[in-house]
Design an enzyme around this catalytic site. Structure first.
Site, PDB file in Angstrom:
ATOM      1  N   HIS A   1     -11.215  10.165   7.252  1.00 25.78           N
ATOM      2  CA  HIS A   1     -11.028   8.719   7.377  1.00 25.78           C
ATOM      3  C   HIS A   1     -10.502   8.270   8.736  1.00 25.78           C
ATOM      4  CE1 HIS A   1     -10.349   4.642   6.057  1.00 25.78           C
ATOM      5  NE2 HIS A   1      -9.044   4.719   6.274  1.00 25.78           N
TER       6      HIS A   1
ATOM      7  N   GLU B   1       0.835  -1.193   0.000  1.00 24.74           N
ATOM      8  CA  GLU B   1       0.000   0.000   0.000  1.00 24.74           C
ATOM      9  C   GLU B   1       0.870   1.243   0.000  1.00 24.74           C
ATOM     10  OE1 GLU B   1      -3.951  -1.768   2.272  1.00 24.74           O
ATOM     11  OE2 GLU B   1      -2.528  -0.580   3.427  1.00 24.74           O
TER      12      GLU B   1
ATOM     13  N   ARG C   1      -0.924   8.825   9.562  1.00 19.97           N
ATOM     14  CA  ARG C   1      -0.858   7.374   9.743  1.00 19.97           C
ATOM     15  C   ARG C   1      -0.443   6.666   8.449  1.00 19.97           C
ATOM     16  NH1 ARG C   1      -4.638   3.054   8.819  1.00 19.97           N
ATOM     17  NH2 ARG C   1      -6.085   4.582   8.002  1.00 19.97           N
TER      18      ARG C   1
ATOM     19  N   ARG D   1      -0.926   8.955   2.152  1.00 18.74           N
ATOM     20  CA  ARG D   1      -2.293   9.437   1.936  1.00 18.74           C
ATOM     21  C   ARG D   1      -2.419  10.949   1.958  1.00 18.74           C
ATOM     22  NH1 ARG D   1      -5.535   4.994   5.656  1.00 18.74           N
ATOM     23  NH2 ARG D   1      -5.340   3.259   4.193  1.00 18.74           N
TER      24      ARG D   1
END
Length: 526
Positions: free
Chosen positions: A343, A114, A378, A282
């Site tokens: 999120h 990821e 994160r 992200r």
């Protein structure tokens, strides 16, 4: 009054893991405001990050986490939590979690990659890891004789010694609204654990379920605990954009397996924003999408994995494939319309590596707590890992603590309140709060926007506290009260950070300060 050795508020991965680790020698009460599996853990798609491949290393996982955290991660905490990842996965395998197999790999399981990760280290159950883990553990929780599950119960507030004349007693339990009986009950506990998840519902658009209303953070703050880094709200770059799709996440793993972000004309844009392109962390990807949408006046961008074979897509992303098909989108042939959405709450109640908060006998684990692992952003799939490691550590600490006897606690006092005459105040304030938080405290911030939000929060707090003081509590009122407290913490934290770091991007302070410091707000019991 009911007494438990351990009262767990919240039934996601953190709460259920802790309950199972303690239940063989403790009486555990598990409070969940809806059904047992209605928390955010159930929705997790990607997986759990752990070093399980001989070509990978703990040093590499730590380095990836520190980079994503933009200099704000606590390195010792990071090394400790990530170092316990393999043991956490072994425990889940023992419980029977059906991770996706790969006979060619030395572990027997498939590992994906990821954004922000330098190696394949995400163990997963297809694209519905959270559902697989929660289903497995929920079955064990419901069938354990020492675990009492209180579904449709929502915590109103913690019971602290200072409020009952025994300040040295710390946390003594909680007042909890039984939604079926429509009455507040008193739950006494030797130890209380907040595992309530995050606060995504403070924003208009979120990938979180309706349960994510910052309950644990707000209750801990009101009880006098410190909070840290609440300005760092992670916006997931790729939430499905469709009028009939509510909060449906398109997993990070889609980009990890080759998905490309494109404008409506098919042009890729991520290489212009970061050399890591679609595999950037992200915060970088979310800001890039936000920039392109505003620059071109777009409602969404597109995530395209249709260059992979249909068989590959159906095998790796069966849940996403099926949900998109239901909405008329065939991801094997066409791109997915996506937008960023709130999120993950990187901040929370300050805890140590055993989950202990500032208040004796009160613990916070999972998204409710802030250990220092996530820093300013994160890293993908570190969150479920933190739930597992902190839940086990907290359970071991609680099990080793001296026994406490049940204390008599005052019942909830409703003698000076009446039934609410109308609910429009709650629904109106809820809608207003989420809209101005999205507009003023979103992906890109300014001092002026934050001050506007702070002014509106002050007005809302007065209205809500007045309502709370005069009318009987309800599920919606409890959540609204917690949301406005959490919103205030986010805004106050953002106002104190005069730089752009990780998830906090300010147009007034676009540069990094030379030293990365956490934002800590001191709690005060109210």
């Amino acid at each position: 009054m009911r007494h438990f050795d351990v009262l767990v508020v919240g039934s996601g991965l953190a709460g259920m893991t802790l309950a199972l680790h303690l239940a063989n020698h403790s009486r555990v009460g598990l409070v969940t405001k809806r059904a047992l599996s209605d928390g955010a853990s159930q929705w997790a798609q990607g997986g759990i990050a752990a070093v399980l491949d001989r070509e990978d290393s703990l040093a590499a996982h730590v380095e990836d986490t520190l980079i994503a955290g933009a200099g704000l991660c606590d390195e010792a905490v990071t090394r400790h939590i990530l170092g316990h990842a393999a043991a956490a996965i072994d425990w889940l395998v023992e419980q029977g979690v059906p991770f996706t197999p790969d006979v060619a790999h030395e572990t027997g399981f498939h590992l994906t990659r990821e954004g922000g990760h330098s190696h394949r280290r995400i163990i997963h159950a297809a694209d519905a890891t959270g559902a697989a883990v929660v289903t497995t553990l929920a079955d064990k929780v419901l069938n354990h004789p020492n675990i009492t599950v209180l579904q449709d119960h929502i915590a109103v507030d913690l019971i602290v010694g200072a409020k009952v004349g025994r300040p040295e007693a710390g946390c003594l339990g909680a007042y909890v609204l039984d939604r079926q009986a429509d009455r507040v009950i008193t739950l006494s506990a030797s130890h209380t654990v907040l595992a309530c998840g995050g606060a995504g519902k403070v924003y208009l658009y979120t990938t979180n379920p309706d349960t994510a209303t910052g309950d644990g953070i707000a209750m801990g703050w009101r009880a006098g605990c410190r909070v840290a880094n609440m300005e760092f709200i992670q916006f997931h770059p790729t939430c499905l954009y469709h009028p009939y799709a509510k909060s449906f996440l398109i997993s990070e793993a889609v980009r990890g397996e080759g998905g490309l972000l494109r404008l409506p004309d098919g042009t890729r844009f991520m290489p212009q924003h970061d050399p890591r392109a679609e595999l950037a962390p992200r915060d970088v990807v979310a800001r890039a999408i936000d920039f392109e949408m505003k620059k071109h006046g777009l409602d969404c961008v597109h995530l395209d994995i249709s260059h992979q074979s249909a068989e590959f897509i159906r095998h790796h992303f069966p849940t996403i494939h099926q949900r998109c098909l239901e909405l008329g989108i065939d991801i094997t042939r066409e791109p997915i319309p996506v937008v960023p959405a709130a999120h993950y709450t990187c901040g929370g109640l300050v805890t140590d590596l055993n989950g202990r908060t500032d208040l004796p006998h009160l613990y916070a684990i999972g998204e409710t707590g802030c250990t220092g692992l996530h820093g300013a952003n994160r890293l993908a799939s570190n969150s479920l890992l933190e739930c597992l490691v902190l839940a086990r550590a907290a359970a071991e600490t609680i099990a080793a603590a001296p026994a406490r006897h049940a204390e008599s606690l005052p019942e909830w006092d409703e003698s000076r309140v009446v039934d609410a005459d109308e609910q429009v105040v709650i629904s109106h304030n809820w809608d207003e709060l989420r809209r101005f938080m999205w507009d003023y405290v979103g992906i890109v911030r300014t001092d002026k926007r934050l001050q506007r939000a702070a002014n509106r929060i002050e007005l809302l707090k007065r209205e809500i506290e007045e309502y709370y003081a005069h009318f009987r509590v309800s599920h919606d009122l409890i959540e609204l009260r917690n949301l406005v407290d959490t919103a205030e913490l986010i805004v106050r934290s953002a106002q104190q950070r005069h730089e752009s770091r990780g998830l906090h991007y300010s147009r007034d302070y676009p540069d990094l300060l030379p030293q990365a410091l956490p934002t800590i707000l001191a709690g005060r019991s109210r």
